[in-house]
Design an enzyme around this catalytic site. Structure first.
Site, PDB file in Angstrom:
ATOM      1  N   CYS A 126      -1.242  14.034  -7.880  1.00 11.85           N
ATOM      2  CA  CYS A 126      -2.096  14.200  -6.711  1.00 11.85           C
ATOM      3  C   CYS A 126      -2.365  15.684  -6.539  1.00 11.85           C
ATOM      4  CB  CYS A 126      -1.451  13.626  -5.457  1.00 11.85           C
ATOM      5  SG  CYS A 126      -2.664  13.371  -4.124  1.00 11.85           S
ATOM      6  N   CYS A 128      -2.925  17.111  -3.281  1.00 16.07           N
ATOM      7  CA  CYS A 128      -2.774  17.574  -1.883  1.00 16.07           C
ATOM      8  C   CYS A 128      -1.733  18.684  -1.728  1.00 16.07           C
ATOM      9  CB  CYS A 128      -2.488  16.411  -0.943  1.00 16.07           C
ATOM     10  SG  CYS A 128      -1.050  15.413  -1.365  1.00 16.07           S
ATOM     11  N   CYS A 136      -6.387  15.429  -0.760  1.00 17.36           N
ATOM     12  CA  CYS A 136      -6.062  14.934  -2.102  1.00 17.36           C
ATOM     13  C   CYS A 136      -7.186  15.172  -3.108  1.00 17.36           C
ATOM     14  CB  CYS A 136      -5.717  13.453  -2.039  1.00 17.36           C
ATOM     15  SG  CYS A 136      -4.324  13.104  -0.945  1.00 17.36           S
ATOM     16  N   LYS A 205      -2.776   1.791  -1.010  1.00 17.95           N
ATOM     17  CA  LYS A 205      -2.142   2.860  -0.247  1.00 17.95           C
ATOM     18  C   LYS A 205      -2.847   2.994   1.100  1.00 17.95           C
ATOM     19  CE  LYS A 205      -1.000   7.758  -0.350  1.00 17.95           C
ATOM     20  NZ  LYS A 205      -0.934   8.968  -1.171  1.00 17.95           N
ATOM     21  N   ARG A 215       5.067  14.668   4.626  1.00 17.53           N
ATOM     22  CA  ARG A 215       4.140  15.814   4.627  1.00 17.53           C
ATOM     23  C   ARG A 215       4.880  17.104   4.942  1.00 17.53           C
ATOM     24  NH1 ARG A 215      -1.112  12.453   6.881  1.00 17.53           N
ATOM     25  NH2 ARG A 215      -1.146  11.086   5.059  1.00 17.53           N
ATOM     26  N   ARG A 227      -6.656  11.513   6.240  1.00 16.66           N
ATOM     27  CA  ARG A 227      -6.919  10.923   4.927  1.00 16.66           C
ATOM     28  C   ARG A 227      -7.625   9.564   5.026  1.00 16.66           C
ATOM     29  NH1 ARG A 227      -3.925  14.679   2.476  1.00 16.66           N
ATOM     30  NH2 ARG A 227      -1.640  14.731   2.561  1.00 16.66           N
ATOM     31  N   GLU A 243      -8.788  -3.382  -4.158  1.00 22.62           N
ATOM     32  CA  GLU A 243      -8.322  -2.107  -4.752  1.00 22.62           C
ATOM     33  C   GLU A 243      -7.420  -2.375  -5.956  1.00 22.62           C
ATOM     34  OE1 GLU A 243      -8.899   1.010  -4.356  1.00 22.62           O
ATOM     35  OE2 GLU A 243      -9.797   1.287  -2.389  1.00 22.62           O
ATOM     36  N   LYS A 258       2.078   0.579  -0.661  1.00 26.98           N
ATOM     37  CA  LYS A 258       2.678   1.651   0.116  1.00 26.98           C
ATOM     38  C   LYS A 258       2.033   1.770   1.481  1.00 26.98           C
ATOM     39  CE  LYS A 258       2.860   6.605  -0.240  1.00 26.98           C
ATOM     40  NZ  LYS A 258       2.292   7.727  -0.861  1.00 26.98           N
ATOM     41  N   TYR A 323      13.890   6.702  -1.158  1.00 26.88           N
ATOM     42  CA  TYR A 323      14.728   7.888  -0.987  1.00 26.88           C
ATOM     43  C   TYR A 323      16.195   7.517  -0.903  1.00 26.88           C
ATOM     44  CZ  TYR A 323      10.151   9.772  -0.111  1.00 26.88           C
ATOM     45  OH  TYR A 323       8.833  10.110  -0.273  1.00 26.88           O
TER      46      TYR A 323
HETATM   47  C1  PBG Z   1       0.363  12.285  -1.783  1.00 24.09           C
HETATM   48  C2  PBG Z   1       1.440  11.345  -1.360  1.00 24.09           C
HETATM   49  C3  PBG Z   1       1.869  11.007  -0.066  1.00 24.09           C
HETATM   50  C4  PBG Z   1       2.976  10.177  -0.205  1.00 24.09           C
HETATM   51  C5  PBG Z   1       3.164  10.004  -1.562  1.00 24.09           C
HETATM   52  N1  PBG Z   1       2.193  10.707  -2.259  1.00 24.09           N
HETATM   53  C6  PBG Z   1       1.434  11.501   1.249  1.00 24.09           C
HETATM   54  C7  PBG Z   1       0.132  11.189   1.788  1.00 24.09           C
HETATM   55  O1  PBG Z   1      -0.667  10.427   1.263  1.00 24.09           O
HETATM   56  O2  PBG Z   1      -0.129  11.798   2.812  1.00 24.09           O
HETATM   57  C8  PBG Z   1       3.797   9.625   0.929  1.00 24.09           C
HETATM   58  C9  PBG Z   1       5.198   9.311   0.585  1.00 24.09           C
HETATM   59  C10 PBG Z   1       6.121   9.161   1.727  1.00 24.09           C
HETATM   60  O3  PBG Z   1       5.753   9.194   2.924  1.00 24.09           O
HETATM   61  O4  PBG Z   1       7.307   9.007   1.449  1.00 24.09           O
HETATM   62  N2  PBG Z   1      -0.913  11.844  -1.740  1.00 24.09           N
END
Ligand code: PBG
Length: 337
Positions: A126, A128, A136, A205, A215, A227, A243, A258, A323
């Site tokens: 990514c 970002c 992103c 997502k 973040r 986003r 998707e 996610k 995590y």
């Molecule tokens: C990057 C990304 C994000 C997460 C994983 N890859 C953040 C977002 O889209 O803002 C979130 C992961 C998490 O909250 O544990 N694009």
């Protein structure tokens, strides 16, 4: 009708049998296993650096040497894979740190691969974290405000994925949600001879408030806007199926849903519809909620972690990105011994 009675008794008998852990496992429909867990790691430049993330207890920004220690500990506990995120030293409007040959993720991949060759290394693809504005994709400032430029972004994502694979990544995981990025990355990797590197795509997502703590961890909060123009509306389920269908057609080998816990219905439907290898991502906010409540003594951390991750498996996840991977692997091992 008397059939009522004959149906109920066997069920009750099996339930009583479950009081023995071994017998419970024998008749359980779903198992949570350490070998299906993926641990996300946040890597940044430095040596012996373990910078705590306030909203995510026991999660750190790590220098590559510390990331190696963390990965080794998790691996020894039974977690086979890590998912790497990078925090670059400088950000710019081209996200050049994302695809730099010696970028932070590329360095970490090389070290992990050399020191822990059995570990499966997955990289988040990514922009970002590397963009000065925190979005992103490439941003164009125009009349009516800023816009994300989808197609020009694909090139940078492809470069990023290839540079990770060149460094030694086994799997790449694009999380940007630009249209057509799985195909673009697949073609780019194939042209470079990386025909056997799978793509694990963040296919469904959602634009979720559960990403808040991440973040902070990845230092990727957008400087303006949000986003919602590229991530999905939590109100939509059919959109997720569309998707995922597109990502599979474009060549995704594994699809990710996610967040996880608030989207188990999506997980279930995606698994049922496509039967494709499917991963759930238990995101930062889900982790933080459990840790915070447990710290207050309001819930039992072990019990809630194990139950919620088991629920992700039951809903259809083959893999779980979490995590809590190392803790879960350790608890599962204790439960077995
Ligand atoms: C990057 C990304 C994000 C997460 C994983 N890859 C953040 C977002 O889209 O803002 C979130 C992961 C998490 O909250 O544990 N694009």
């Amino acid at each position: 009708m008397s059939s009522h009675v004959t149906i109920q008794f066997p069920t009750a008998r099996l339930r009583r049998l479950r009081q023995s852990p071994a017998l419970r496992r024998l008749v359980s429909e779903t198992q949570l296993n350490a070998h299906q867990l993926i641990l996300p790691l946040f890597v940044r430049a430095g040596k012996k650096l373990r910078r705590p993330i306030a909203a995510m207890p026991d999660v750190f920004q790590l220098s590559p040497d510390e990331a190696l220690k963390e990965a080794t500990g998790a691996y020894q506990a039974g977690v086979p894979a890590v998912l790497l995120f990078g925090i670059p030293e400088t950000k710019n409007s081209k996200a050049s740190g994302a695809y730099a040959k010696n970028g932070i993720v590329q360095q970490a991949v090389r070290l992990l691969k050399r020191e822990l060759p059995e570990l499966i290394i997955i990289t988040d693809v990514c922009l970002c974290e590397y963009m000065s504005h925190g979005h992103c994709g490439i941003v164009s400032e125009g009349i009516g405000g800023a816009r994300i430029l989808n197609d020009p972004t694909l090139k940078l994502l492809s470069l990023t994925a290839a540079s990770h694979v060149e460094a030694g990544a086994h799997i790449v995981a694009p999380s940007d949600m630009m249209d057509g990025r799985v195909r673009a990355i697949r073609e780019h990797l194939d042209q470079r001879g990386f025909v056997d590197t799978p793509i694990m795509s963040y296919a469904a997502k959602y634009a979720s408030a559960f990403y808040g703590p991440f973040r902070e961890a990845a230092e990727s909060t957008p400087r303006f806007g949000d986003r919602r123009s590229y991530q999905m509306d939590p109100a939509n389920a059919l959109e997720a199926l569309r998707e995922v269908r597109l990502d599979i057609q474009e060549g995704a080998d594994i699809v990710i849903v996610k967040p996880a816990l608030a989207y188990l219905d999506i997980l279930y439907r995606i698994k049922a519809e496509f039967g494709h290898p499917t991963a759930a991502y238990a995101v930062s906010g889900e982790y933080s909620m459990i840790k915070a409540a447990a710290k207050n003594g309001w819930i039992d951390e072990r019990g809630v972690m194990l139950e919620s991750h088991l629920a992700m498996r039951r809903a259809g996840a083959d893999l779980v990105i979490t995590y809590a991977a190392k803790a879960i692997a350790t608890w599962l091992r204790e439960a077995r011994s």
